[in-house]
Design an enzyme around this catalytic site. Structure first.
Site, PDB file in Angstrom:
ATOM      1  N   ARG A 143      -2.024  -3.497  -8.295  1.00 46.21           N
ATOM      2  CA  ARG A 143      -1.663  -2.230  -7.668  1.00 46.21           C
ATOM      3  C   ARG A 143      -1.096  -1.307  -8.734  1.00 46.21           C
ATOM      4  O   ARG A 143      -0.163  -1.670  -9.445  1.00 46.21           O
ATOM      5  CB  ARG A 143      -0.635  -2.441  -6.551  1.00 46.21           C
ATOM      6  N   TYR A 182      -8.650   6.753  -0.493  1.00 44.19           N
ATOM      7  CA  TYR A 182      -7.876   7.804   0.168  1.00 44.19           C
ATOM      8  C   TYR A 182      -7.201   8.661  -0.895  1.00 44.19           C
ATOM      9  O   TYR A 182      -7.011   8.229  -2.035  1.00 44.19           O
ATOM     10  CB  TYR A 182      -6.841   7.205   1.128  1.00 44.19           C
ATOM     11  N   ASP A 224     -10.978   7.973   3.551  1.00 42.85           N
ATOM     12  CA  ASP A 224     -10.130   8.121   4.733  1.00 42.85           C
ATOM     13  C   ASP A 224      -9.708   9.586   4.792  1.00 42.85           C
ATOM     14  O   ASP A 224      -8.639   9.971   4.311  1.00 42.85           O
ATOM     15  CB  ASP A 224      -8.918   7.196   4.621  1.00 42.85           C
ATOM     16  N   ASP A 284     -11.961  -3.039  -3.193  1.00 42.35           N
ATOM     17  CA  ASP A 284     -10.991  -1.946  -3.170  1.00 42.35           C
ATOM     18  C   ASP A 284     -10.936  -1.255  -4.529  1.00 42.35           C
ATOM     19  O   ASP A 284     -11.254  -1.855  -5.562  1.00 42.35           O
ATOM     20  CB  ASP A 284      -9.606  -2.475  -2.798  1.00 42.35           C
ATOM     21  N   ASP A 285     -10.494   0.002  -4.524  1.00 41.71           N
ATOM     22  CA  ASP A 285     -10.537   0.786  -5.763  1.00 41.71           C
ATOM     23  C   ASP A 285      -9.380   0.505  -6.712  1.00 41.71           C
ATOM     24  O   ASP A 285      -9.347   1.042  -7.821  1.00 41.71           O
ATOM     25  CB  ASP A 285     -10.611   2.288  -5.459  1.00 41.71           C
ATOM     26  N   GLU A 315      -9.958 -10.405   7.513  1.00 37.62           N
ATOM     27  CA  GLU A 315     -11.119 -11.075   6.929  1.00 37.62           C
ATOM     28  C   GLU A 315     -11.713 -12.077   7.915  1.00 37.62           C
ATOM     29  O   GLU A 315     -12.936 -12.168   8.073  1.00 37.62           O
ATOM     30  CB  GLU A 315     -10.712 -11.780   5.624  1.00 37.62           C
TER      31      GLU A 315
END
Length: 332
Positions: A311, A93, A122, A195-196, A282
């Site tokens: 993060r 996103y 997104d 995830d990025d 999950e």
């Protein structure tokens, strides 16, 4: 008029000095002249017998170009007919660090053979930033988009915790796979939800799965790592986690990969949008695919960390002001 005797004396005095000066110049300049001669000559003339002339006709600049070509432009590795395709599904996103995180992830994926990157934004449309980045990586990729509806969001950018970020994007990727490959496809493949914002070890992508593979993930659940609990027979019997360990599959999104054929055959399997408690996303997918007994522990029987749930700190841009101090057209 000088006499012959005087001329002869002058010659006998000057000649030795002339010879000495000549010899001294030759001994001093010869190495320098030899260097310049070598630089200006054709090195192929001095190629040893039986050697490849191409190895002896490269300047330093040529060598740099060869290294750059070999290391950069041949990435990703050549496609292999003997390895399964790894479909890496990455929701993303728009945010200040999006390009930085996608770039970091691409730099890892460029080393993985037979990789297909499924990036799902997104957003109401594919953004130019992500499109350019994907095109420039040289990776095999598919670029999709679906916007999370506003009624699934709270005020501002905060989202309803019952609708975890990336749910609709992962589901779109699952639908794309099922629409692209027939249900009875013999195409070998693995689906991994990455995830990025996470770092990944290259070793992680060497784990081939028959059904569903699992492994530990670091920095989740308020612990150094969470992991499947494996018995002496190498079977998963539970979960090393503090948060709700009785979940059907108490595992992080980055802690499992699914065989593509299983995804294609179980067309009803999706991440649930409604009626799912936090931390159960999950489980909502995996319970439609396998049982606990079907799980295959990887990463040295789930004792090795190959993925970290990190993060990136949100950048503080207070000095930009309302109008912006820097040029907004510069892509970051």
């Amino acid at each position: 008029m000088p006499k012959r005797r005087d001329i002869l004396a002058i010659v006998l005095i000057v000649l030795p000095w002339t010879l000495l000066i000549t010899v001294w110049h030759q001994s001093t300049l010869a190495p320098l002249l030899a260097v310049h001669k070598d630089e200006g000559s054709d090195p192929r003339r001095e190629t040893p017998p039986g050697a490849d002339p191409r190895e002896y006709c490269m300047s330093d600049r040529d060598i740099v170009e060869v290294v750059r070509t070999e290391y950069v432009y041949t990435r990703p590795p050549p496609w292999s007919d003997t390895l399964p395709t790894i479909h890496v599904v990455t929701p993303t996103y728009s945010r200040p660090v999006q390009k930085a995180e996608l770039t970091r992830m691409a730099n890892t994926l460029l080393h993985v053979p037979n990789l297909h990157w499924l990036v799902v934004e997104d957003a109401p449309r594919r953004t130019p930033l992500t499109a350019r980045l994907l095109r420039d990586t040289g990776l095999n990729y598919t670029h999709l988009h679906v916007e999370t509806p506003r009624n699934y969001k709270l005020r501002g950018d905060a989202r309803d915790p019952r609708i975890p970020r990336g749910t609709m994007q992962r589901n779109l990727a699952l639908r794309w796979l099922r629409e692209t490959f027939p249900r009875n496809s013999s195409q070998p493949g693995v689906v991994y939800f990455a995830d990025d914002d996470n770092p990944y070890s290259l070793e992680l992508f060497q784990k081939v799965t028959r059904r569903v593979s699992v492994w530990p993930v670091a920095f989740v659940g308020g612990l150094r790592y969470e992991a499947p609990r494996v018995n002496g027979a190498g079977k998963v019997v539970g979960w090393k986690t503090v948060f709700d360990p009785h979940r059907p599959f108490a595992i992080d999104m980055a802690g499992f990969a699914v065989n593509l054929r299983l995804i294609l055959q179980r067309s009803q399997a999706y991440f649930k949008l409604r009626g799912v408690k936090g931390g159960y996303q999950e489980s909502s997918l995996l319970r439609e695919l396998v049982t606990l007994n079907d799980l295959e522990p990887k990463a040295a029987n789930c004792t090795k960390i190959l993925v970290w749930h990190t993060r990136t700190e949100k950048p503080v841009l207070v000095n930009e002001g309302k109008k912006g101090f820097t040029d907004p057209s510069v892509e970051i």
